[in-house]
Scaffold this active site. Structure first.
Site, PDB file in Angstrom:
ATOM      1  N   THR A 115       3.510  -4.795   4.135  1.00  0.00           N
ATOM      2  CA  THR A 115       3.937  -4.800   5.509  1.00  0.00           C
ATOM      3  C   THR A 115       3.985  -6.299   6.184  1.00  0.00           C
ATOM      4  OG1 THR A 115       1.529  -4.659   6.172  1.00  0.00           O
ATOM      5  CG2 THR A 115       2.930  -2.643   6.290  1.00  0.00           C
ATOM      6  N   ASP A 116       3.326  -7.083   5.350  1.00  0.00           N
ATOM      7  CA  ASP A 116       3.263  -8.445   5.940  1.00  0.00           C
ATOM      8  C   ASP A 116       4.495  -9.264   6.098  1.00  0.00           C
ATOM      9  OD1 ASP A 116       0.817  -7.972   5.957  1.00  0.00           O
ATOM     10  OD2 ASP A 116      -0.080  -9.760   4.752  1.00  0.00           O
ATOM     11  N   LYS A 127       6.139  -7.720  12.794  1.00  0.00           N
ATOM     12  CA  LYS A 127       4.630  -7.155  12.890  1.00  0.00           C
ATOM     13  C   LYS A 127       3.761  -7.794  13.930  1.00  0.00           C
ATOM     14  CE  LYS A 127       0.804  -6.562   9.517  1.00  0.00           C
ATOM     15  NZ  LYS A 127       0.116  -6.541   8.002  1.00  0.00           N
ATOM     16  N   THR A 161       0.852  -1.188   0.045  1.00  0.00           N
ATOM     17  CA  THR A 161       0.101   0.004  -0.113  1.00  0.00           C
ATOM     18  C   THR A 161       0.710   1.305   0.082  1.00  0.00           C
ATOM     19  OG1 THR A 161      -1.107  -1.264   1.656  1.00  0.00           O
ATOM     20  CG2 THR A 161      -2.179   0.736   1.123  1.00  0.00           C
TER      21      THR A 161
END
Ligand code: GLU
Length: 444
Positions: free
Chosen positions: A173-174, A252, A97
């Site tokens: 981000t994962d 994360k 994103t």
């Protein structure tokens, strides 16, 4: 309604709407209002009026009513002008994103972005640094392979050799932390800051963190003497500061919160205050840009052994799993329970022990980590852990299982088996801390 008849309606409706049209979609159970986005074969993608995206199975659609046609808008771009007094950074786009440009008519996130697009999205950036951008890939980070790490690393090397003062890598981000760890192992020597930056909320949402994360990363590169790889992400729920996190010790920890990324068994390297733009260092032992060392001095080791597996321990583990892992891979990281336990003790589980022993005797490497997140594995507290140590399992201290996976793949991709076994439990890039302190385990 008959299925065949319904299909015709959809097909005819389909020809009447276009991406960007504001529509009302009627299914058997619901009515959805939103904007048509670029879709997939079986699904109609809709950006709902509340900002969320959803896919509606085309077969379930009864009717699509167009409420407003998309207006053709001319994109206005602010030119990215270079200012001699400012540092120059390269922003590499890999997907996710972050820094993707949202087209507000279609609600879709565009494939890549140029320096102009980025400045349009985050205009403040052009007051901080000069920006060059490069599209490396456009993918969700869960799809990344080692070949993607190599591609990113070679883009970083190229940019560093061209003389930029720092690199920002926009990333989903994962698996951002895996990539940060991989880059940190790959670049033993790099004299500029490389920051991996993600965004938990897409740029079109009021709560998006992409602009702040990018601005803080650019400020950190502009102001600090840091050299090497780190992560830059929101550090709290407010828009007050970002954390610069150690590449091999970050995880994360939340699916959606903007402060999802935390240093585990470690502390942030620094905070960047978004309001005052001040940098507060928490660490002093970070790698620094040495005066006179050019950004061109880059040592890249980008080998990765593909045959590495991560085995998570749980009760009632199928016996076939140990067989499968040892038959398929050259190296295994076991994410054990507690201090690093695996089901290898009872008469029923003894075959697992024998399988691991045989694997190591035949040249396989087994690293032991813990699924506890905080704390460290230890081979000398329980007898059954001594047994694992005696057959050659390598206890990885407080290394995160994800980091251990990347590290072992990287070690076996660049060194002999013996050297890999020797280096696995040693801290090469800060992946192992000497002591577990209360401040590093979030007070748990
Ligand atoms: N699964 C996506 C990824 O990691 C999520 C999008 C994002 O966080 O950027 O790429």
């Amino acid at each position: 309604m008959e299925r065949a008849q319904r299909k015709v309606l959809i097909l005819s409706a389909k020809s009447e709407f276009r991406e960007g049209d504001s529509v009302e979609v009627l299914t058997e159970e619901n009515t959805f209002r939103g904007t048509i986005m670029p879709g997939r074969e079986r699904f109609l993608s809709l950006k709902l009026n509340n900002g969320y995206n959803m896919g509606i199975e085309k077969d379930k659609i009864k009717e699509v009513r167009v409420i407003n046609r998309m207006k053709a808008v001319k994109e206005q771009k602010r030119p990215a002008r270079e200012r001699k007094s400012l540092k120059c950074i390269a922003v590499l786009h890999t997907g996710g994103t972050i820094a993707s440009k949202v087209n507000y008519e279609t609600g879709g996130v565009s494939a890549g972005f140029s320096a102009e697009d980025l400045i349009e999205l985050v205009p403040e950036l052009s007051d901080i640094v000069n920006i060059k951008t490069e599209l490396v890939s456009n993918m969700m980070s869960e799809d990344m392979n080692f070949s993607n790490y190599r591609k990113i690393a070679s883009a970083v090397k190229k940019q560093a050799e061209s003389g930029v003062d720092g690199v920002i890598i926009g990333h989903g981000t994962d698996t951002l932390a895996f990539t940060a760890a991989a880059l940190s192992f790959m670049f033993e020597k790099i004299s500029i800051p490389i920051l991996v930056v993600g965004s938990q909320r897409s740029s079109d949402r009021g709560s998006s963190d992409s602009a702040m994360n990018l601005v803080c990363a650019a400020e950190f590169i502009r102001q600090s003497d840091f050299a090497g790889v780190a992560v830059c992400m929101h550090s709290s729920l407010s828009d007050d500061k970002c954390a610069i996190l150690p590449a091999t010790k970050t995880r994360k920890l939340h699916t959606s919160r903007r402060d999802a990324f935390k240093a585990v068994n470690d502390k942030p390297i620094a905070f960047v205050d978004f309001v005052t733009r001040k940098i507060e260092f928490l660490k002093t032992d970070y790698h620094k840009r040495a005066p006179g060392v050019k950004s061109k001095d880059v040592a890249l080791q980008d080998g990765f052994e593909e045959g590495i597996g991560l085995l998570k321990v749980h009760p009632n583990m199928s016996k076939g799993l140990f067989e499968f892992f040892t038959g398929s891979y050259k190296g295994i990281i076991i994410e054990g329970t507690g201090m690093g336990h695996a089901p290898t003790n009872t008469e029923e589980n003894l075959p697992n022990f024998n399988i691991l022993k045989r694997f190591i005797d035949n040249g396989g490497v087994v690293g032991i980590t813990s699924q506890c997140i905080y704390g460290r594995v230890h081979p000398h507290i329980y007898t059954n852990l001594r047994r694992l140590e005696n057959i050659g399992c390598v206890f990885c201290e407080d290394m995160l299982p994800e980091t251990a996976l990347i590290k072992l793949a990287w070690l076996l991709g660049n060194y002999s088996r013996e050297k890999a076994v020797e280096l696995l439990p040693k801290s090469l890039r800060g992946e192992i801390t000497e002591r577990t302190t209360a401040e590093n385990d979030h007070g748990i």
